[in-house]
Design a protein around this motif. Structure first.
Motif, PDB file in Angstrom:
ATOM      1  N   ARG A   1       0.900  -1.219   0.016  1.00  0.00           N
ATOM      2  CA  ARG A   1      -0.056   0.170   0.219  1.00  0.00           C
ATOM      3  C   ARG A   1       0.859   1.315  -0.013  1.00  0.00           C
TER       4      ARG A   1
ATOM      5  N   ARG B   1      -4.061  -4.163  -7.812  1.00  0.00           N
ATOM      6  CA  ARG B   1      -5.147  -3.115  -7.383  1.00  0.00           C
ATOM      7  C   ARG B   1      -4.720  -1.613  -7.111  1.00  0.00           C
TER       8      ARG B   1
ATOM      9  N   SER C   1      -6.856   1.189  -5.991  1.00  0.00           N
ATOM     10  CA  SER C   1      -7.220   1.266  -4.350  1.00  0.00           C
ATOM     11  C   SER C   1      -6.407   2.429  -3.769  1.00  0.00           C
TER      12      SER C   1
END
Length: 474
Positions: free
Chosen positions: A102, A241, A244
């Protein structure tokens, strides 16, 4: 150099933890330092090819790159704040797949966002050039070059994020290898598009800008492929992803990285201001200043690499909440950085004419005045090598503790108050002139080194080593 959550325990069991840490620092530092040097050589390739077009194109490219490069350097430092963040995650809860994925994703997002803003800011080169009294022909050529090269900004910033990712995960050699390959690609692309070889169109100065874009895209692609093929790095799935968001991590990168970017801008600004001061003293002094500064900048790439390694090594132990490890990592990096600068300092004192051979022929009669001034400036450069390396590594160690705001103010103060103040005073109100300007630069670096090292020494009393509890499971 796979990191696990037992990193602290392993250090405690090691009978020679200082020797182990020193070896780890060297292992991480040398590929990063070599990659930095190779990156400088990539820019040198551009100069070599553009110089064959004539003085006007070379001057225009130098003008454009000075502004483009400062923005790129500052923003690379901004997105590079991902390094201490993911290093701390590794130290705390390796392999930390989710938090590292992330954080890296948000750094890539940030690279695109600030890259777009930088592309717009690059076009300020025209009013900047007019304000500084550049010739209309040079301004036109600089704009012609800039409108093309700005498209390399985002790929370069994305590559900077990935370079920090692979280095923090213990693969700094990838950065070295990719930088080396980039030199060859850049040379071939310049040869093709500037002069119309290999069937490419002859585009002159714009061809050099296209070569930069090609090299940036090639570098980015190499990092993506390397990450995909390496088993350890691929398991993080940093490109998965990608849509996101994680706003908290994005804000963390901005919060830590913005002071770093401003620090870099302050340092770049003081050296840029020094060039303007030298230009007002005289053309030979400015030319000598440029050559001497290039030699100093080349030597600086090593402690700069050590500084990057210090951020990562200190970050590991910061995440592990290992205060003894933090201590070893920081001081080991400072020993390595200042040790190399002691060598480069000696070289500048003992063999300055040999170093000048890198850029000019010191035996040519036409270079006599330039060489005379450059030899004087190299003596001062030798004196500030040690403090320059120390302040860079101390700042890198503090970044590993995610401490960037106060070091930013220290740097701005040191460079622009005692540094620029002494340079102005000695350069224009004493007979020292150019030597006075260099003494001013050395003063600023010395003050920064003292204050940053003091902050590092006081890190525990200031609470800098206290890391908050983990906010989420691995």
């Amino acid at each position: 150099m796979s990191q696990t959550r037992t990193i602290s325990a392993r250090a405690e069991k090691d009978e020679t933890p200082w020797r182990t840490e020193l070896a780890a620092t060297l292992k991480l530092s040398w590929p990063l330092a070599l990659a930095n040097i190779l990156q400088m050589l990539t820019y040198a390739v551009d100069v070599i090819f553009i110089a064959r077009l004539g003085e006007a194109p070379l001057a225009a490219a130098a003008l454009a790159v000075s502004w483009f490069g400062m923005l790129l350097w500052a923003l690379s430092s901004l997105v590079g704040a991902v390094a201490p963040i993911i290093a701390a995650e590794l130290g705390e809860r390796a392999p930390a797949l989710r938090p590292i994925r992330r954080a890296t994703r948000m750094a890539l997002w940030l690279a695109v966002l600030v890259g777009i803003a930088a592309m717009a800011a690059c076009m300020a080169i025209v009013p900047i050039a007019r304000a500084t009294g550049q010739q209309p022909e040079i301004i036109a050529l600089a704009r012609e070059y800039m409108v093309v090269i700005i498209w390399s900004m985002i790929p370069m910033l994305l590559a900077a994020v990935l370079r920090n990712f692979v280095s923090t995960l213990g693969r700094p050699i990838f950065a070295t290898a990719i930088s080396a390959l980039g030199i060859g690609v850049n040379a071939l692309a310049n040869y093709a598009f500037i002069f119309g070889n290999f069937g490419a169109p002859e585009l002159g100065l714009q061809g050099a800008a296209i070569a930069t874009i090609i090299t940036a895209l090639f570098t980015l692609a190499c990092y993506v492929i390397a990450i995909r093929l390496d088993r350890t790095m691929h398991r993080y799935h940093i490109f998965g992803r990608w849509w996101s968001p994680d706003w908290a991590r994005l804000w963390s990168i901005v919060k830590i990285g913005t002071p770093i970017a401003l620090t870099v801008s302050a340092e770049a600004g003081i050296f840029g201001a020094a060039a303007f001061l030298m230009g007002n003293i005289g053309t030979p002094q400015l030319a000598a200043h440029t050559v001497a500064l290039q030699i100093a900048a080349l030597a600086f790439q090593v402690p700069f690499g050590v500084s990057q390694a210090a951020t990562i090594r200190v970050g590991y132990f910061y995440g592990a909440r290992d205060k003894d490890g933090i201590k070893r990592a920081g001081w080991s990096a400072m020993l390595v950085g200042t040790g190399f600068m002691a060598i480069s300092c000696s070289a500048m004192v003992l063999m300055p004419r040999t170093l000048l051979h890198i850029y000019v022929d010191p035996d040519a009669a036409k270079n006599a005045v330039l060489v005379g001034f450059a030899l004087q400036y190299l003596v001062i450069a030798a004196a500030f090598q040690l403090v320059d390396g120390l302040q860079a590594v101390a700042a890198g160690a503090l970044r590993g503790l995610q401490d960037t705001r106060v070091p930013m103010w220290i740097a701005i103060f040191a460079y622009w108050v005692p540094g620029f103040g002494v340079a102005m005073w000695l350069g224009f109100w004493t007979p020292l002139e150019g030597i006075g300007v260099w003494i001013g630069l050395a003063t600023g670096l010395a003050v920064a080194a003292v204050l940053l090292t003091w902050r590092w020494v006081m890190r525990e009393k200031l609470g800098l080593t206290n890391r908050p509890a983990a906010s989420e499971p691995n």
